[in-house]
Enzyme design. Structure first.
Site, PDB file in Angstrom:
ATOM      1  N   ALA A   1       0.752  -1.289   0.355  1.00  0.00           N
ATOM      2  CA  ALA A   1      -0.256   0.263   0.091  1.00  0.00           C
ATOM      3  C   ALA A   1       1.239   1.079   0.007  1.00  0.00           C
ATOM      4  O   ALA A   1       2.443   1.266  -0.309  1.00  0.00           O
ATOM      5  CB  ALA A   1      -0.533  -0.299   1.612  1.00  0.00           C
ATOM      6  N   VAL A   2       0.438   1.935   0.398  1.00  0.00           N
ATOM      7  CA  VAL A   2       1.044   2.512   0.098  1.00  0.00           C
ATOM      8  C   VAL A   2       2.491   3.712   1.141  1.00  0.00           C
ATOM      9  O   VAL A   2       3.898   4.312  -0.237  1.00  0.00           O
ATOM     10  CB  VAL A   2       0.065   5.132   0.595  1.00  0.00           C
TER      11      VAL A   2
ATOM     12  N   GLY B   1       4.137   1.191   2.237  1.00  0.00           N
ATOM     13  CA  GLY B   1       5.099  -0.165   1.225  1.00  0.00           C
ATOM     14  C   GLY B   1       5.538   0.089   0.125  1.00  0.00           C
ATOM     15  O   GLY B   1       7.423   0.214   0.020  1.00  0.00           O
TER      16      GLY B   1
ATOM     17  N   SER C   1       8.711   6.636  10.992  1.00  0.00           N
ATOM     18  CA  SER C   1       7.552   8.413  11.216  1.00  0.00           C
ATOM     19  C   SER C   1       7.879   8.677   9.675  1.00  0.00           C
ATOM     20  O   SER C   1       9.408   9.284   9.032  1.00  0.00           O
ATOM     21  CB  SER C   1       7.991   9.011  11.976  1.00  0.00           C
TER      22      SER C   1
ATOM     23  N   GLY D   1       5.299   9.228   7.474  1.00  0.00           N
ATOM     24  CA  GLY D   1       4.094   9.571   6.132  1.00  0.00           C
ATOM     25  C   GLY D   1       4.646   9.357   5.254  1.00  0.00           C
ATOM     26  O   GLY D   1       5.555   8.791   5.307  1.00  0.00           O
TER      27      GLY D   1
ATOM     28  N   LYS E   1       8.784   4.655  19.319  1.00  0.00           N
ATOM     29  CA  LYS E   1       7.998   5.863  18.159  1.00  0.00           C
ATOM     30  C   LYS E   1       6.771   5.678  18.746  1.00  0.00           C
ATOM     31  O   LYS E   1       5.513   6.974  18.425  1.00  0.00           O
ATOM     32  CB  LYS E   1       7.776   4.454  17.149  1.00  0.00           C
TER      33      LYS E   1
ATOM     34  N   HIS F   1       7.027   8.760  20.488  1.00  0.00           N
ATOM     35  CA  HIS F   1       7.098   9.977  19.209  1.00  0.00           C
ATOM     36  C   HIS F   1       5.573  10.733  18.755  1.00  0.00           C
ATOM     37  O   HIS F   1       5.581  11.739  18.868  1.00  0.00           O
ATOM     38  CB  HIS F   1       7.759   9.418  18.233  1.00  0.00           C
ATOM     39  N   ASN F   2       4.659   9.813  18.729  1.00  0.00           N
ATOM     40  CA  ASN F   2       3.305  10.698  18.320  1.00  0.00           C
ATOM     41  C   ASN F   2       2.880  11.020  19.279  1.00  0.00           C
ATOM     42  O   ASN F   2       2.083  11.910  19.228  1.00  0.00           O
ATOM     43  CB  ASN F   2       2.809   8.673  17.645  1.00  0.00           C
TER      44      ASN F   2
ATOM     45  N   GLU G   1       4.099  14.393  19.543  1.00  0.00           N
ATOM     46  CA  GLU G   1       3.330  15.034  18.286  1.00  0.00           C
ATOM     47  C   GLU G   1       1.960  15.237  18.420  1.00  0.00           C
ATOM     48  O   GLU G   1       2.005  17.007  18.032  1.00  0.00           O
ATOM     49  CB  GLU G   1       3.315  13.980  17.248  1.00  0.00           C
ATOM     50  N   TYR G   2       1.020  14.858  19.236  1.00  0.00           N
ATOM     51  CA  TYR G   2       0.157  15.173  20.114  1.00  0.00           C
ATOM     52  C   TYR G   2       0.341  16.025  20.286  1.00  0.00           C
ATOM     53  O   TYR G   2      -0.282  17.547  20.465  1.00  0.00           O
ATOM     54  CB  TYR G   2      -0.847  13.837  20.281  1.00  0.00           C
TER      55      TYR G   2
ATOM     56  N   LYS H   1      -6.189   8.068  15.154  1.00  0.00           N
ATOM     57  CA  LYS H   1      -5.700   6.666  15.041  1.00  0.00           C
ATOM     58  C   LYS H   1      -5.795   5.636  16.101  1.00  0.00           C
ATOM     59  O   LYS H   1      -5.118   4.167  16.216  1.00  0.00           O
ATOM     60  CB  LYS H   1      -4.572   6.204  14.236  1.00  0.00           C
TER      61      LYS H   1
ATOM     62  N   ARG I   1      -8.447  16.318  22.003  1.00  0.00           N
ATOM     63  CA  ARG I   1      -9.652  15.197  20.497  1.00  0.00           C
ATOM     64  C   ARG I   1     -10.946  15.044  20.746  1.00  0.00           C
ATOM     65  O   ARG I   1     -11.413  15.408  19.919  1.00  0.00           O
ATOM     66  CB  ARG I   1      -8.253  14.694  20.118  1.00  0.00           C
TER      67      ARG I   1
ATOM     68  N   HIS J   1      -4.078   3.937  55.245  1.00  0.00           N
ATOM     69  CA  HIS J   1      -3.178   3.709  54.097  1.00  0.00           C
ATOM     70  C   HIS J   1      -1.541   3.541  54.876  1.00  0.00           C
ATOM     71  O   HIS J   1      -0.276   3.307  54.223  1.00  0.00           O
ATOM     72  CB  HIS J   1      -3.382   4.328  53.030  1.00  0.00           C
TER      73      HIS J   1
END
Ligand code: NDP
Length: 478
Positions: A11-12, A14, A128, A130, A183, A186-187, A190-191, A261, A288, A453
């Site tokens: 796909a895109v 690979g 990373s 895209g 990774k 990293h994301n 990024e958020y 995602k 988000r 406690h």
């Protein structure tokens, strides 16, 4: 067998990775479950280098030099297991399966162990950048064994992005799932970065009264300074864009519901399990989520808020300068939290990750690439055991100088009713870490009151319990 590397899953991502390998002079075997994708790749891009198209898994494996190196770029989750199950029986001891998908690091740990027991190397590699990065140079974060990196590293480094000093944005992160873990963080960062930028935009729009075009200019200016980064650069591009259909600013015609995602959510879930505070990333994920809850937003729409005019033009410019300081200081905090998370996991899983090297390979190719990362690299080079970036003398000095502006921006945001969860959480974290005493002492008292406690004391060793329901005497419990 003449291919140095094989890519399955065209796909895109690979197909772009396969083209990147081929353009760097490697012979690449290519394979996809549905053969039409393989054919299309060869038809459209076969002239770019040496490809060996394969229709079956057997043909694909037969085309590869030993030890075989197979990059899997399929949909993360069950498809990755299906592909591993298909190929592993065809491979021999010492062969490598490299998963370049966005796998959860727990899956990577499981797969690595299973394949290790069969004499195969499994390398979870975070990638990373895209689709553009996959083609022209991504940042690559491979985990797996030291031995596999010897056979694989040079190939990956040849297609990786190059940092401004020319070094490849690819390094062996650590054993088993270290690469996919890094990774994931990293994301998460990024958020957080994207959320902070969004808050800066909102403040410039609502409080400074700037139009999107003016804000684009402001971001362009910021991009020439310490905030210089890919995300700031594309922010200016998006804000300067006009919608062709309506002639309105593009940002005003896009539905304001952010999607995700899942890698940000994974970062926060994992941070909770590890007990590492990553409030900046968490607020970004929740922001988000809030934006997407249209039902809640509709129900609360029109609830009372402050009535404030935008600032007068004379004040707006000084305010914008303060927003830059707040953005920078908050960004340092989210990176500090992200590195803290990597460092904690490295200890917990025995990965021995070089924290400076992680910053080094994020200088190019990836979404959070920025001049700033070189500063982080230097901070860890100067002090490998640095417990938090906030303690680095350089960052500490900058935040010290930014803090008045940072506080004033958060106060203004609150006054104007502009939500700034990222800026506010970052500031709260900074204040919590630097505080002499935290109200956690009271929390401990409450826990001891209702649940026995126990607590520790500042003046004596041991654990203690106060007999709250009795004479309030104190007993030592441990
Ligand atoms: P997709 O995630 O859309 O996956 C499509 C590919 O997976 C196709 O080649 C498809 O084959 C294959 N596939 C799906 N199910 C199976 C299965 N059961 N058996 C064999 N093959 C299967 O592709 P992308 O290129 O977008 O992403 C690939 C990976 O890279 C993902 O893990 C993604 O998370 C990750 N990634 C993506 C980035 C991006 O920007 N898109 C960035 C970084 C990583 P078929 O053609 O036969 O359907």
């Amino acid at each position: 067998a003449t291919a140095q590397i094989g890519v399955t899953g065209l796909a895109v991502m690979g197909s772009n990775l396969a083209r990147n390998f081929a353009r760097h002079g490697h012979t690449v075997a290519v394979h996809n479950r549905t053969a039409a994708r393989t054919t299309a790749l060869i038809e459209e891009h076969g002239h770019e280098g040496d490809f060996i198209p394969a229709t079956t898994a057997e043909e694909f494996v037969a085309a590869l030099e030993k030890p075989r190196r197979i990059v899997v770029m399929v949909k993360a989750g069950a498809p990755t297991d299906a592909v591993i199950d298909e190929f592993a029986p065809l491979l021999e001891e010492g062969d490598m399966i490299i998963d370049g998908g966005n796998a959860h690091f727990a899956d990577t740990r499981r797969r690595e162990q299973a394949l290790r027991e069969r004499g195969l190397h499994f390398v979870g590699a975070g990638i990373s950048g895209g689709e553009e990065g996959a083609l022209n140079g991504p940042s690559i974060m491979p985990g797996g064994s030291e031995e596999s990196y010897k056979a694989l590293g040079p190939l990956l480094e040849s297609i990786a992005a190059k940092a401004p000093d020319g070094s490849p944005c690819c390094a062996h992160i650590g054993p088993d799932a270290a690469g996919h873990f890094v990774k994931m963080v990293h994301n998460g960062i990024e958020y957080a970065d994207m959320q902070l930028i969004a808050e800066a935009y909102d403040l410039l729009r609502t409080v400074a009264g700037y139009a999107p075009g003016r804000i684009a200019e402001t971001f362009r200016t910021w991009n020439t300074g310490r905030l210089d980064s890919y995300l700031i650069e594309i922010t200016a591009e998006v804000l300067a864009h006009t919608d062709a259909a309506t002639g309105r600013p593009f940002v005003d015609v896009v539905a304001d519901e952010a999607e995700q995602k899942g890698t940000g959510r994974w970062t926060v879930q994992t941070a909770l399990d590890l007990g590492v505070p990553v409030s900046g990333i968490a607020e970004a994920v929740f922001a988000r989520s809030v934006s997407g809850h249209t039902g809640l937003r509709r129900a609360a729409h029109g609830l009372p808020g402050p009535r404030r005019e935008a600032l007068a033009p004379a004040e707006a410019e000084a305010f914008a300068a303060r927003v830059e300081e707040a953005l920078y200081a908050s960004k340092v905090v989210s990176y500090a939290q992200g590195w803290n998370m990597i460092s904690s996991a490295s200890g917990a899983y025995g990965w021995d990750i070089d924290l400076g090297a992680v910053a080094g390979i994020w200088r190019g190719g990836c979404i959070i690439r920025a001049a700033f990362l070189d500063r982080i690299r230097s901070a860890f080079a100067a002090e490998p055991g640095l417990p938090t970036l906030l303690a680095d003398p350089g960052f500490a000095g900058e935040i010290g100088r930014a803090q008045d502006a940072w506080r004033s921006v958060v106060a203004t945001a609150v006054g104007h009713g502009v939500p700034t969860p990222g800026f506010s959480a970052a500031l709260a974290y900074y204040d919590a870490l630097r505080a002499d005493r935290l109200p956690a002492a009271l929390t401990q008292g409450q826990r001891d009151y209702f649940g026995a406690h126990t607590y520790r004391r500042t003046d004596r060793e041991g654990s203690f319990h106060t007999l709250w329901g009795g004479d309030r005497g104190e007993e030592r419990t441990g």
